[in-house]
Design a protein around this motif. Structure first.
Motif, PDB file in Angstrom:
ATOM      1  N   PRO A  30      58.418  28.968  42.005  1.00  0.00           N
ATOM      2  CA  PRO A  30      57.052  29.118  41.810  1.00  0.00           C
ATOM      3  C   PRO A  30      56.368  27.669  42.035  1.00  0.00           C
ATOM      4  O   PRO A  30      56.722  26.615  41.793  1.00  0.00           O
ATOM      5  CB  PRO A  30      56.974  29.217  40.014  1.00  0.00           C
ATOM      6  N   THR A  31      55.085  27.737  42.515  1.00  0.00           N
ATOM      7  CA  THR A  31      54.422  26.651  42.819  1.00  0.00           C
ATOM      8  C   THR A  31      53.425  25.997  41.669  1.00  0.00           C
ATOM      9  O   THR A  31      53.439  26.927  40.770  1.00  0.00           O
ATOM     10  CB  THR A  31      53.189  27.024  44.057  1.00  0.00           C
ATOM     11  N   GLU A  32      52.793  25.197  42.005  1.00  0.00           N
ATOM     12  CA  GLU A  32      52.004  24.373  40.738  1.00  0.00           C
ATOM     13  C   GLU A  32      50.863  25.425  40.426  1.00  0.00           C
ATOM     14  O   GLU A  32      50.572  25.755  39.349  1.00  0.00           O
ATOM     15  CB  GLU A  32      51.584  23.098  41.310  1.00  0.00           C
ATOM     16  N   VAL A  33      50.512  25.966  41.545  1.00  0.00           N
ATOM     17  CA  VAL A  33      49.169  27.009  41.436  1.00  0.00           C
ATOM     18  C   VAL A  33      49.737  28.319  40.447  1.00  0.00           C
ATOM     19  O   VAL A  33      49.066  28.774  39.612  1.00  0.00           O
ATOM     20  CB  VAL A  33      48.615  27.523  42.480  1.00  0.00           C
TER      21      VAL A  33
ATOM     22  N   HIS B 188      39.564  32.032  41.234  1.00  0.00           N
ATOM     23  CA  HIS B 188      39.907  31.379  42.434  1.00  0.00           C
ATOM     24  C   HIS B 188      41.710  31.099  42.334  1.00  0.00           C
ATOM     25  O   HIS B 188      42.255  31.248  43.064  1.00  0.00           O
ATOM     26  CB  HIS B 188      39.061  30.293  42.845  1.00  0.00           C
ATOM     27  N   LEU B 189      41.666  30.405  41.106  1.00  0.00           N
ATOM     28  CA  LEU B 189      43.217  30.069  40.797  1.00  0.00           C
ATOM     29  C   LEU B 189      44.117  31.280  40.891  1.00  0.00           C
ATOM     30  O   LEU B 189      45.116  31.564  41.283  1.00  0.00           O
ATOM     31  CB  LEU B 189      43.287  29.318  39.534  1.00  0.00           C
ATOM     32  N   ALA B 190      43.674  32.496  40.164  1.00  0.00           N
ATOM     33  CA  ALA B 190      44.297  33.732  40.180  1.00  0.00           C
ATOM     34  C   ALA B 190      44.406  34.322  41.651  1.00  0.00           C
ATOM     35  O   ALA B 190      45.566  34.910  41.948  1.00  0.00           O
ATOM     36  CB  ALA B 190      43.459  34.697  39.006  1.00  0.00           C
ATOM     37  N   GLN B 191      43.574  34.226  42.399  1.00  0.00           N
ATOM     38  CA  GLN B 191      43.711  34.686  43.675  1.00  0.00           C
ATOM     39  C   GLN B 191      44.577  33.946  44.507  1.00  0.00           C
ATOM     40  O   GLN B 191      45.256  34.627  45.528  1.00  0.00           O
ATOM     41  CB  GLN B 191      42.139  34.895  44.359  1.00  0.00           C
ATOM     42  N   THR B 192      44.334  32.916  44.462  1.00  0.00           N
ATOM     43  CA  THR B 192      45.551  32.050  45.206  1.00  0.00           C
ATOM     44  C   THR B 192      46.863  32.128  44.744  1.00  0.00           C
ATOM     45  O   THR B 192      47.932  32.359  45.692  1.00  0.00           O
ATOM     46  CB  THR B 192      45.029  30.680  45.032  1.00  0.00           C
ATOM     47  N   ALA B 193      47.001  32.383  43.437  1.00  0.00           N
ATOM     48  CA  ALA B 193      48.455  32.477  42.847  1.00  0.00           C
ATOM     49  C   ALA B 193      48.992  33.817  43.356  1.00  0.00           C
ATOM     50  O   ALA B 193      50.133  34.026  43.572  1.00  0.00           O
ATOM     51  CB  ALA B 193      48.474  32.411  41.254  1.00  0.00           C
ATOM     52  N   LEU B 194      48.113  34.947  43.492  1.00  0.00           N
ATOM     53  CA  LEU B 194      48.375  36.244  43.736  1.00  0.00           C
ATOM     54  C   LEU B 194      48.760  36.083  45.448  1.00  0.00           C
ATOM     55  O   LEU B 194      49.872  36.859  45.683  1.00  0.00           O
ATOM     56  CB  LEU B 194      47.232  37.310  43.905  1.00  0.00           C
ATOM     57  N   ALA B 195      48.147  35.250  46.110  1.00  0.00           N
ATOM     58  CA  ALA B 195      48.557  35.058  47.748  1.00  0.00           C
ATOM     59  C   ALA B 195      49.866  34.579  47.605  1.00  0.00           C
ATOM     60  O   ALA B 195      50.587  34.947  48.507  1.00  0.00           O
ATOM     61  CB  ALA B 195      47.317  34.519  48.388  1.00  0.00           C
ATOM     62  N   GLN B 196      50.187  33.430  47.122  1.00  0.00           N
ATOM     63  CA  GLN B 196      51.307  32.746  46.964  1.00  0.00           C
ATOM     64  C   GLN B 196      52.532  33.478  46.503  1.00  0.00           C
ATOM     65  O   GLN B 196      53.545  33.470  47.160  1.00  0.00           O
ATOM     66  CB  GLN B 196      51.120  31.304  46.294  1.00  0.00           C
ATOM     67  N   SER B 197      52.323  34.459  45.527  1.00  0.00           N
ATOM     68  CA  SER B 197      53.268  35.313  45.115  1.00  0.00           C
ATOM     69  C   SER B 197      53.721  36.096  46.240  1.00  0.00           C
ATOM     70  O   SER B 197      55.171  36.810  45.857  1.00  0.00           O
ATOM     71  CB  SER B 197      53.042  35.601  43.742  1.00  0.00           C
ATOM     72  N   ALA B 198      53.046  36.748  46.814  1.00  0.00           N
ATOM     73  CA  ALA B 198      53.489  37.549  47.951  1.00  0.00           C
ATOM     74  C   ALA B 198      54.342  36.933  49.329  1.00  0.00           C
ATOM     75  O   ALA B 198      54.863  37.769  50.012  1.00  0.00           O
ATOM     76  CB  ALA B 198      52.136  38.370  48.527  1.00  0.00           C
ATOM     77  N   GLU B 199      54.298  35.726  49.390  1.00  0.00           N
ATOM     78  CA  GLU B 199      55.025  34.868  50.406  1.00  0.00           C
ATOM     79  C   GLU B 199      56.584  35.282  50.189  1.00  0.00           C
ATOM     80  O   GLU B 199      57.073  35.260  49.121  1.00  0.00           O
ATOM     81  CB  GLU B 199      54.472  33.492  50.387  1.00  0.00           C
TER      82      GLU B 199
END
Length: 192
Positions: free
Chosen positions: A25-28, A96-107
């Motif tokens: 998990p990232t900081e975001v 914005h935080l939720a959208q960024t976390a969603l994108a990162q979780s798909a990586e």
């Protein structure tokens, strides 16, 4: 011995694939999990103070409890987002935080990077073991890593060719028709 080691490594890699591998998990993502917990807590409190239906109050209490598990799993972020009130939580930055976390979780990790790391680990272990078998294993693993990089370059070249010469795609596919099912599956997994 060489064939056994190669078969085991290749079998594990092919059977597991990279879909099951995820980044830590990232900081975001940690901030988003914590913000979700605060959102669920504020929603539960609001449902209670506004005398919402018993069903809605129970749902929000359960959501609050469940979101605590996410925070425990991800861990606390180094910096907590401002989330004391509903207004804080509903700020544009939270979306914005939720959208960024969603994108990162798909990586997912790159299959070739994972394979290269596995080869590095196996080479290190073999070198530690030393002796004749250790030396042979190191030589074999270095050769396997070189072949893996070559396969990556061939696949990348093929994909580049197909994207630049769309009129030749059918002929390209026809030229590869005699590939074994195992080869087709391996290439399909590696292209993803």
């Amino acid at each position: 011995m060489r064939k056994i080691v190669a078969t085991l490594i290749l079998s594990c890699f092919l059977l597991a694939g990279c879909e099951s591998l995820r980044f830590a998990p990232t900081e975001v993502q940690k901030q988003n999990a914590w913000l979700h917990n605060r959102t669920a807590a504020v929603a539960a409190d609001t449902a209670h103070t506004e005398n919402a239906s018993g069903k809605l109050q129970a749902l929000t209490r359960l959501s609050k409890l469940q979101s605590g598990a996410f925070v425990s799993y991800y861990g606390l972020p180094k910096e907590l987002p401002q989330a004391d009130t509903a207004e804080d939580i509903l700020a544009e930055s939270s979306f914005h935080l939720a959208q960024t976390a969603l994108a990162q979780s798909a990586e997912r990790p790159d299959a070739f990077r994972v394979a290269d790391n596995i080869f590095e680990l196996a080479i290190g272990v073999s070198a530690l073991l030393g002796g004749v078998y250790g030396t042979r294993a190191v030589r074999f693993l270095k050769e396997a890593r070189t072949k893996s990089k070559a396969l990556q370059e061939v696949i990348a070249g093929n994909e580049l060719f197909k994207s630049r010469h769309t009129d030749q795609v059918s002929a390209f596919k026809q030229a590869h028709q005699k590939q074994s099912p195992q080869t087709r599956q391996l290439v399909a997994e590696l292209k993803v």
